[in-house]
Motif scaffolding. Structure first.
Motif, PDB file in Angstrom:
ATOM      1  N   LEU B  38       0.835  -1.207   0.000  1.00  0.00           N
ATOM      2  CA  LEU B  38       0.000   0.000   0.000  1.00  0.00           C
ATOM      3  C   LEU B  38       0.870   1.257   0.000  1.00  0.00           C
ATOM      4  O   LEU B  38       0.565   2.235  -0.682  1.00  0.00           O
ATOM      5  CB  LEU B  38      -0.950  -0.016   1.210  1.00  0.00           C
ATOM      6  N   VAL B  39       1.957   1.206   0.747  1.00  0.00           N
ATOM      7  CA  VAL B  39       2.892   2.351   0.737  1.00  0.00           C
ATOM      8  C   VAL B  39       3.482   2.508  -0.672  1.00  0.00           C
ATOM      9  O   VAL B  39       3.572   3.619  -1.203  1.00  0.00           O
ATOM     10  CB  VAL B  39       4.028   2.137   1.772  1.00  0.00           C
ATOM     11  N   PHE B  40       3.858   1.404  -1.270  1.00  0.00           N
ATOM     12  CA  PHE B  40       4.428   1.413  -2.627  1.00  0.00           C
ATOM     13  C   PHE B  40       3.462   2.083  -3.597  1.00  0.00           C
ATOM     14  O   PHE B  40       3.847   2.931  -4.405  1.00  0.00           O
ATOM     15  CB  PHE B  40       4.680  -0.043  -3.054  1.00  0.00           C
ATOM     16  N   TYR B  41       2.178   1.720  -3.492  1.00  0.00           N
ATOM     17  CA  TYR B  41       1.192   2.287  -4.404  1.00  0.00           C
ATOM     18  C   TYR B  41       0.953   3.766  -4.074  1.00  0.00           C
ATOM     19  O   TYR B  41       0.910   4.619  -4.963  1.00  0.00           O
ATOM     20  CB  TYR B  41      -0.116   1.508  -4.318  1.00  0.00           C
ATOM     21  N   ALA B  42       0.810   4.026  -2.766  1.00  0.00           N
ATOM     22  CA  ALA B  42       0.484   5.398  -2.359  1.00  0.00           C
ATOM     23  C   ALA B  42       1.643   6.350  -2.618  1.00  0.00           C
ATOM     24  O   ALA B  42       1.449   7.554  -2.743  1.00  0.00           O
ATOM     25  CB  ALA B  42       0.120   5.418  -0.881  1.00  0.00           C
ATOM     26  N   TRP B  43       2.847   5.837  -2.704  1.00  0.00           N
ATOM     27  CA  TRP B  43       4.020   6.694  -2.921  1.00  0.00           C
ATOM     28  C   TRP B  43       3.897   7.476  -4.226  1.00  0.00           C
ATOM     29  O   TRP B  43       4.319   8.623  -4.323  1.00  0.00           O
ATOM     30  CB  TRP B  43       5.286   5.821  -2.942  1.00  0.00           C
ATOM     31  N   GLY B  44       3.291   6.858  -5.215  1.00  0.00           N
ATOM     32  CA  GLY B  44       3.123   7.559  -6.492  1.00  0.00           C
ATOM     33  C   GLY B  44       2.027   8.600  -6.399  1.00  0.00           C
ATOM     34  O   GLY B  44       2.252   9.786  -6.606  1.00  0.00           O
ATOM     35  N   GLU B  45       0.837   8.174  -6.080  1.00  0.00           N
ATOM     36  CA  GLU B  45      -0.316   9.079  -5.994  1.00  0.00           C
ATOM     37  C   GLU B  45      -1.257   8.557  -4.910  1.00  0.00           C
ATOM     38  O   GLU B  45      -2.084   7.688  -5.170  1.00  0.00           O
ATOM     39  CB  GLU B  45      -1.043   9.110  -7.331  1.00  0.00           C
ATOM     40  N   PRO B 119      -4.951   6.728 -12.857  1.00  0.00           N
ATOM     41  CA  PRO B 119      -4.433   6.079 -11.635  1.00  0.00           C
ATOM     42  C   PRO B 119      -3.387   5.024 -11.997  1.00  0.00           C
ATOM     43  O   PRO B 119      -3.562   4.279 -12.970  1.00  0.00           O
ATOM     44  CB  PRO B 119      -5.677   5.428 -11.031  1.00  0.00           C
ATOM     45  N   LEU B 120      -2.355   4.963 -11.190  1.00  0.00           N
ATOM     46  CA  LEU B 120      -1.219   4.076 -11.471  1.00  0.00           C
ATOM     47  C   LEU B 120      -1.675   2.613 -11.563  1.00  0.00           C
ATOM     48  O   LEU B 120      -2.405   2.121 -10.702  1.00  0.00           O
ATOM     49  CB  LEU B 120      -0.224   4.229 -10.326  1.00  0.00           C
ATOM     50  N   GLY B 121      -1.260   1.942 -12.607  1.00  0.00           N
ATOM     51  CA  GLY B 121      -1.501   0.498 -12.730  1.00  0.00           C
ATOM     52  C   GLY B 121      -2.951   0.100 -12.892  1.00  0.00           C
ATOM     53  O   GLY B 121      -3.295  -1.075 -12.716  1.00  0.00           O
ATOM     54  N   ILE B 122      -3.828   1.040 -13.237  1.00  0.00           N
ATOM     55  CA  ILE B 122      -5.271   0.758 -13.251  1.00  0.00           C
ATOM     56  C   ILE B 122      -5.612  -0.362 -14.242  1.00  0.00           C
ATOM     57  O   ILE B 122      -6.466  -1.210 -13.961  1.00  0.00           O
ATOM     58  CB  ILE B 122      -6.091   2.053 -13.545  1.00  0.00           C
ATOM     59  N   SER B 123      -4.933  -0.391 -15.388  1.00  0.00           N
ATOM     60  CA  SER B 123      -5.251  -1.413 -16.388  1.00  0.00           C
ATOM     61  C   SER B 123      -4.908  -2.797 -15.866  1.00  0.00           C
ATOM     62  O   SER B 123      -5.591  -3.771 -16.170  1.00  0.00           O
ATOM     63  CB  SER B 123      -4.474  -1.141 -17.671  1.00  0.00           C
ATOM     64  N   PHE B 124      -3.846  -2.872 -15.095  1.00  0.00           N
ATOM     65  CA  PHE B 124      -3.397  -4.183 -14.600  1.00  0.00           C
ATOM     66  C   PHE B 124      -4.275  -4.664 -13.449  1.00  0.00           C
ATOM     67  O   PHE B 124      -4.755  -5.790 -13.447  1.00  0.00           O
ATOM     68  CB  PHE B 124      -1.932  -4.112 -14.164  1.00  0.00           C
ATOM     69  N   CYS B 156      -0.285  -6.716  -4.258  1.00  0.00           N
ATOM     70  CA  CYS B 156       1.086  -7.153  -3.956  1.00  0.00           C
ATOM     71  C   CYS B 156       2.079  -6.440  -4.896  1.00  0.00           C
ATOM     72  O   CYS B 156       1.998  -6.567  -6.122  1.00  0.00           O
ATOM     73  CB  CYS B 156       1.193  -8.662  -4.106  1.00  0.00           C
ATOM     74  N   PHE B 157       2.977  -5.665  -4.318  1.00  0.00           N
ATOM     75  CA  PHE B 157       3.726  -4.688  -5.115  1.00  0.00           C
ATOM     76  C   PHE B 157       4.567  -5.248  -6.277  1.00  0.00           C
ATOM     77  O   PHE B 157       4.732  -4.566  -7.287  1.00  0.00           O
ATOM     78  CB  PHE B 157       4.570  -3.767  -4.223  1.00  0.00           C
ATOM     79  N   PRO B 158       5.100  -6.480  -6.169  1.00  0.00           N
ATOM     80  CA  PRO B 158       5.935  -6.911  -7.313  1.00  0.00           C
ATOM     81  C   PRO B 158       5.176  -6.965  -8.635  1.00  0.00           C
ATOM     82  O   PRO B 158       5.774  -6.802  -9.694  1.00  0.00           O
ATOM     83  CB  PRO B 158       6.408  -8.299  -6.890  1.00  0.00           C
ATOM     84  N   GLN B 159       3.865  -7.204  -8.607  1.00  0.00           N
ATOM     85  CA  GLN B 159       3.152  -7.339  -9.883  1.00  0.00           C
ATOM     86  C   GLN B 159       2.034  -6.320 -10.076  1.00  0.00           C
ATOM     87  O   GLN B 159       1.317  -6.370 -11.071  1.00  0.00           O
ATOM     88  CB  GLN B 159       2.583  -8.761 -10.030  1.00  0.00           C
ATOM     89  N   MET B 160       1.892  -5.388  -9.132  1.00  0.00           N
ATOM     90  CA  MET B 160       0.702  -4.536  -9.179  1.00  0.00           C
ATOM     91  C   MET B 160       0.728  -3.511 -10.314  1.00  0.00           C
ATOM     92  O   MET B 160      -0.273  -3.303 -10.993  1.00  0.00           O
ATOM     93  CB  MET B 160       0.559  -3.792  -7.857  1.00  0.00           C
ATOM     94  N   ILE B 161       1.853  -2.860 -10.525  1.00  0.00           N
ATOM     95  CA  ILE B 161       1.869  -1.696 -11.418  1.00  0.00           C
ATOM     96  C   ILE B 161       1.910  -2.078 -12.891  1.00  0.00           C
ATOM     97  O   ILE B 161       1.241  -1.473 -13.718  1.00  0.00           O
ATOM     98  CB  ILE B 161       3.098  -0.804 -11.105  1.00  0.00           C
ATOM     99  N   ALA B 162       2.716  -3.083 -13.213  1.00  0.00           N
ATOM    100  CA  ALA B 162       2.887  -3.381 -14.642  1.00  0.00           C
ATOM    101  C   ALA B 162       2.909  -4.883 -14.923  1.00  0.00           C
ATOM    102  O   ALA B 162       3.510  -5.322 -15.881  1.00  0.00           O
ATOM    103  CB  ALA B 162       4.171  -2.735 -15.148  1.00  0.00           C
ATOM    104  N   GLY B 163       2.242  -5.615 -14.094  1.00  0.00           N
ATOM    105  CA  GLY B 163       2.104  -7.042 -14.354  1.00  0.00           C
ATOM    106  C   GLY B 163       3.339  -7.835 -13.989  1.00  0.00           C
ATOM    107  O   GLY B 163       4.261  -7.303 -13.360  1.00  0.00           O
ATOM    108  N   PRO B 164       3.404  -9.110 -14.351  1.00  0.00           N
ATOM    109  CA  PRO B 164       2.424  -9.807 -15.181  1.00  0.00           C
ATOM    110  C   PRO B 164       1.041  -9.903 -14.516  1.00  0.00           C
ATOM    111  O   PRO B 164       0.953  -9.804 -13.295  1.00  0.00           O
ATOM    112  CB  PRO B 164       3.047 -11.203 -15.330  1.00  0.00           C
ATOM    113  N   TYR B 245      10.949  -4.981 -16.464  1.00  0.00           N
ATOM    114  CA  TYR B 245      10.046  -4.735 -15.337  1.00  0.00           C
ATOM    115  C   TYR B 245       9.381  -6.041 -14.897  1.00  0.00           C
ATOM    116  O   TYR B 245       9.249  -6.307 -13.701  1.00  0.00           O
ATOM    117  CB  TYR B 245       8.994  -3.696 -15.733  1.00  0.00           C
ATOM    118  N   SER B 246       8.988  -6.852 -15.872  1.00  0.00           N
ATOM    119  CA  SER B 246       8.375  -8.149 -15.534  1.00  0.00           C
ATOM    120  C   SER B 246       9.374  -9.033 -14.804  1.00  0.00           C
ATOM    121  O   SER B 246       9.020  -9.706 -13.833  1.00  0.00           O
ATOM    122  CB  SER B 246       7.895  -8.859 -16.803  1.00  0.00           C
TER     123      SER B 246
END
Lengths: 468, 463
Positions: B38-45, B119-124, B156-164, B245-246
């Motif tokens: 959650l910190v990882f995600y919130a760090w961006g926006e 929003p960051l990673g929304i598509s994934f 879970c931050f390893p795959q949240m923003i850009a997959g897989p 990134y993957s």
């Protein structure tokens, strides 16, 4: 692989990353340092405010700050640049080919741009300053006994300028070179930006006592000059914006065209620009200095009267940022010019307090050796005091191009004040620039800029704002 | 936060690994991972955390509802609700401005709306949430009753923003029962280093080289060599960027005990476009195959319907990548290519050697990247015209020559790294012993290049 070895590797990798983090957190500069290497203020430590944290700007700024403030970052950057240079095969000639304005190539089978069909004649236009442009040739042997020549009585003729009209000038002006009958635009400046700069010059001019003058010049960086030097069938290197600056400025503002003076010198095969550094050579500086001081009624100090030493090889800022073998093979010679008069160079450290520093800083770093002059760009304010017999004081508003210029004024001025707006601090200097002009009884102002800080940068706006 | 940042590598990653390792209980480890995610995600926006919580909460509730209702109609409604609401959230942010501006253009108006900040990673995470509910609906997995574990699956931050794009079934067991061995952690970190190097040492340098080249739609007409060079560099950049990134995500997943699916399998050695898409962004391809193409009937339908299915999948794939007509054209391009390839496979029998087929596939892929690279369709089409020598820019230009000379070694290295030679080599005993040294060098070099990324040499090196 054995488990113990795997754990050791993990600890090493993770530990080194964490150690770098701790090191950054403890030793990083908080305030934002000016990088002469990149000509920008490195990112300061961002402030965590609700707005910046909410928008994510704080986090972006923090990342930039960490990159910018990484301990020994300059060395890291140099290492990376050197590594990348070793893996590239492009030559300096390739580089120049790319630096050349791509919309206007110099090949003879390519027609000139339609907008430039009415280009000026092959010979560069005369400098707009009312003085003749002297063309001293550099002596090959150093003068055995310099003969200081105190300034004779100065007579400055301030001409009256007709009221200017913007439409009399092209909407775009610039720096050009002419080769093989074709004209290439090396730099373009919009008319509005040019006129805007004159407003700052006028503000300085208005502050000066009667008879005081402002002298302005803007010098193209050597990358453009070297395009000309390396071009086949070269004919002229010149600029046309000075006429506009001159027309829109006060009567006591004088304008010198560095491009025209140095362009003429380049056609005479004179060494006025470095090959491996962005700056003009001290001899190129001297040619422009001579024109500027002559324009306002001074007699320039003869070139042979400066005390000279030479450093060779000199590898400058271009080499530092992209160390190519071509540049190593064509290293420059750095001539150090010092006034023959007794002099003292002082840096203001606090209001009313000064510290003597060497005019030529022999300890300047090898990878930024041009900063041997005055110890490099610095603030908040510096003063060159000379016992040449001259009476007046002047102020030089400049960037790094003025470093070699300032010592030359020792023959014409008792005090030459030096201010780089990037480093000026009114609190430390003891007042705004306007207050300091009054405090020190400054009569003449020289504005000497590299083209990096000319019409499209904040440099002169900052210089105007610092007047107070 | 991105993986290839100093904030992540120097502060975030060491902290989360140390804390995750410090706890023996899985519950505590999950808590550590969730908080850090959650910190990882919130760090961006930070504000968009709410959006992710909304999508997760909605799909969690609908999945629970699906286990408690028996009526097929109500179950379908619950699924529809979850999918429609999740997609509406995605569509609103990603496609509103595109739709409004397209409509405006259609009636002769100008651009009337700026795109909303995405929003960051929304598509994934939207797709991941949808797969969860859909799998529960189909009975492929059981609904997660613990909302925090459901959130950990999505966030879970390893795959949240850009997959897989990870399916719930792949990680469901690991959420409640997993162990991390030293070997997992070591190999995971090695994968992280490989991914970081791909991103920092290849993708970023390719991006710099691309920036030095003139692009379509600019003042200067593109030369043939320059346009091919630009697309080749972009092909390297996008592959090493995304696969890097993957790799980092998969490596970090392994360090925490998860096994994420592979996303890339050397796509540039494909001998056909069909094969290319089996090797490129595999988790996205599998998503569209399983959740769009097959539900539409797949290929066991009449020819017309099959054409519709293929084009629908590829137009959606294009749109998923971005809200712009050039992405739509890019999707349509691949839809048509795949259909043409299938037609050719059935009706034309030519013994074409594999290297030639690989080369031809690469040419088609590069044309595709030309559409993908630009923000406007005319610029992309203009670039393809330049690649075909129709732009009047000549064969070569100084910038292309310079960039080629400056980046020849980089391009050779990138091309070598596109080939699957490293895998068998890595298994060799002698090489395996040298791996720690090699990885340490790569890590150090990537780190230095990261520091130097903000280096911004001034005017004279601006080209």
């Amino acid at each position: 692989m054995r488990k113990a070895a795997q754990i050791i590797c993990l600890l090493l990798w993770l530990g080194s990353a964490a150690a770098a983090g701790v090191y950054m957190a403890v030793f990083a500069e908080r305030g934002g340092v000016f990088s002469e290497q990149e000509n920008r203020l490195l990112a300061p430590m961002p402030q965590a405010l609700p707005g910046t944290v909410g928008s994510g700007a704080y986090m972006d700024d923090m990342e930039l700050y960490l990159q910018d403030s990484f301990p020994r970052r300059a060395a890291v950057v140099r290492f990376i640049q050197a590594l990348r240079d070793r893996t590239g095969f492009a030559s300096y000639a390739d580089y120049l080919a790319v630096a050349r304005p791509v919309s206007d190539p110099l090949t003879s089978d390519y027609p000139p741009l339609p907008s430039e069909s009415n280009v000026p004649p092959p010979s560069p236009p005369p400098s707009p300053s009312p003085s003749p442009s002297p063309s001293p040739s550099p002596p090959r042997e150093p003068s055995a006994s310099p003969s200081p020549s105190p300034e004779p009585g100065r007579q400055v003729i301030i001409p009256e300028k007709p009221a200017p009209r913007a439409e009399d000038f092209p909407s775009v002006m610039g720096v050009y070179m002419q080769t093989g009958g074709h004209t290439s635009t090396l730099q373009r400046y919009g008319r509005d930006a040019v006129i805007s700069l004159t407003e700052t010059l006028n503000r300085y001019a208005d502050l000066l006592p009667e008879g005081g003058t402002v002298s302005f010049t803007m010098t193209p960086q050597s990358v453009y000059a070297n395009l000309f030097v390396n071009a086949k069938n070269r004919e002229a290197f010149y600029s046309d914006f000075e006429q506009c600056v001159y027309a829109f400025s006060r009567d006591n503002v004088f304008v010198t065209s560095s491009a025209n003076i140095l362009g003429e010198a380049m056609t005479r095969e004179e060494y006025v620009y470095f090959r491996t550094d962005m700056h003009w050579t001290p001899y190129g500086t001297y040619l422009v200095y001579s024109d500027m001081v002559s324009a306002i009624g001074h007699t320039p100090t003869p070139y042979e009267d400066f005390v000279k030493t030479e450093e060779s090889p000199f590898l400058g800022t271009y080499y530092r940022d992209k160390p190519t073998s071509y540049m190593r093979e064509n290293a420059d010679v750095l001539e150090l010019l010092k006034p023959a008069f007794p002099h003292e160079f002082l840096r203001v450290t606090a209001p009313g307090q000064t510290k003597a520093v060497p005019l030529l800083n022999e300890k300047a770093r090898a990878n930024d050796r041009y900063t041997v002059y005055l110890g490099g760009p610095a603030g908040p304010w510096s003063i060159l005091q000379s016992e040449s017999g001259a009476e007046d004081s002047c102020l030089v508003i400049t960037d790094s191009f003025g470093l070699a210029f300032v010592p030359m004024l020792a023959g014409q001025y008792r005090q030459t004040h030096y201010c780089d707006p990037r480093y000026f601090n009114a609190a430390a200097a003891g007042g705004s620039v306007a207050e300091l002009i009054e405090l020190y009884g400054i009569k003449d102002v020289f504005v000497v800029l590299g083209d990096l800080h000319s019409f499209n940068s904040d440099f002169m706006r900052t210089a105007g704002a610092q007047l107070g | 936060m991105v993986f290839s940042s100093l904030t992540f590598l120097c502060f975030f990653l060491p902290s989360v690994i140390v804390l995750h390792t410090a706890f023996r209980s899985l519950r505590a480890r999950n808590a550590v991972l969730l908080v850090f995610s959650l910190v990882f995600y919130a760090w961006g926006e930070p504000i968009w955390l709410l959006g992710m919580l909304f999508t997760t909460g909605l799909n969690y509730a609908c999945a629970l509802l699906l286990t408690r209702i028996a009526s097929p109609r109500k179950r379908r409604f619950a699924l529809f609700l979850a999918v429609a609401a999740s997609l509406a959230f995605l569509v609103y942010f990603k496609y509103t401005a595109f739709a409004v501006n397209s409509l405006s253009a259609l009636i002769g108006g100008g651009r009337v709306m700026e795109p909303l900040r995405l929003p960051l990673g929304i598509s994934f995470y939207t797709f991941q949430a949808i797969t969860y509910t859909a799998d529960v609906y189909k009975g492929k997995c059981r609904a997660q009753s613990n909302p925090l574990l459901a959130l950990l699956y999505i966030a879970c931050f390893p795959q949240m923003i850009a997959g897989p794009i990870v399916r719930y079934a792949d990680v469901a067991e690991k959420l409640t029962n997993r162990a991390v061995s030293a070997d997992d952690a070591y190999r995971g970190f090695c994968r992280l280093i490989v991914g970081l190097s791909k991103k920092v040492l290849i993708a970023n340098l390719c991006a710099e080289a691309i920036a030095a080249l003139p692009a379509s739609g600019g003042e200067q007409a593109l030369s043939v060599a320059g346009s091919w060079l630009l697309m080749l560099l972009f092909a390297f950049q996008i592959y090493f960027d995304f696969s890097g990134y993957s790799d980092m995500g998969i490596g970090m997943g392994r360090m925490f005990g998860f096994k994420y699916p592979e996303n890339f399998n050397y796509p540039y050695i494909s001998a056909s476009v069909t094969e290319f898409w089996r090797r490129w962004h595999m988790s996205l391809g599998a998503f569209f195959r399983d959740y769009v193409y097959i539900p539409l009937g797949g290929n066991r339908v009449p020819a017309r319907r099959w054409v519709f299915n293929v084009m629908a999948v590829w137009l959606l794939t294009g749109l998923w990548h971005g809200a712009s007509w050039n992405f739509v054209a890019w999707g349509a391009y691949y839809g048509l290519l795949l259909m043409a390839e299938r037609f050719a496979a059935r009706h034309i029998r030519l013994p074409v050697p594999k290297p030639l087929r690989v080369a031809v596939t690469m040419v088609f892929v590069l044309f595709g990247w030309a559409l993908f690279y630009y923000e406007s369709l005319p610029a992309g089409v203009g670039h393809i015209a330049a690649m075909l020598g129709l732009s009047g820019g000549g064969f070569a230009d100084p910038a292309a020559v310079y960039v080629l000379k400056e980046n020849a070694l980089l391009m050779c290295a990138a091309a070598l790294c596109c080939l699957p030679w490293a895998k068998p080599l890595a298994r060799a005993r002698a090489v395996s012993c040298l791996r720690p040294v090699f990885m340490s060098l790569l890590f150090a070099l990537s780190f230095l290049f990261l520091v130097g990324q903000s280096f911004n040499p001034f005017l004279y090196f601006r080209f």
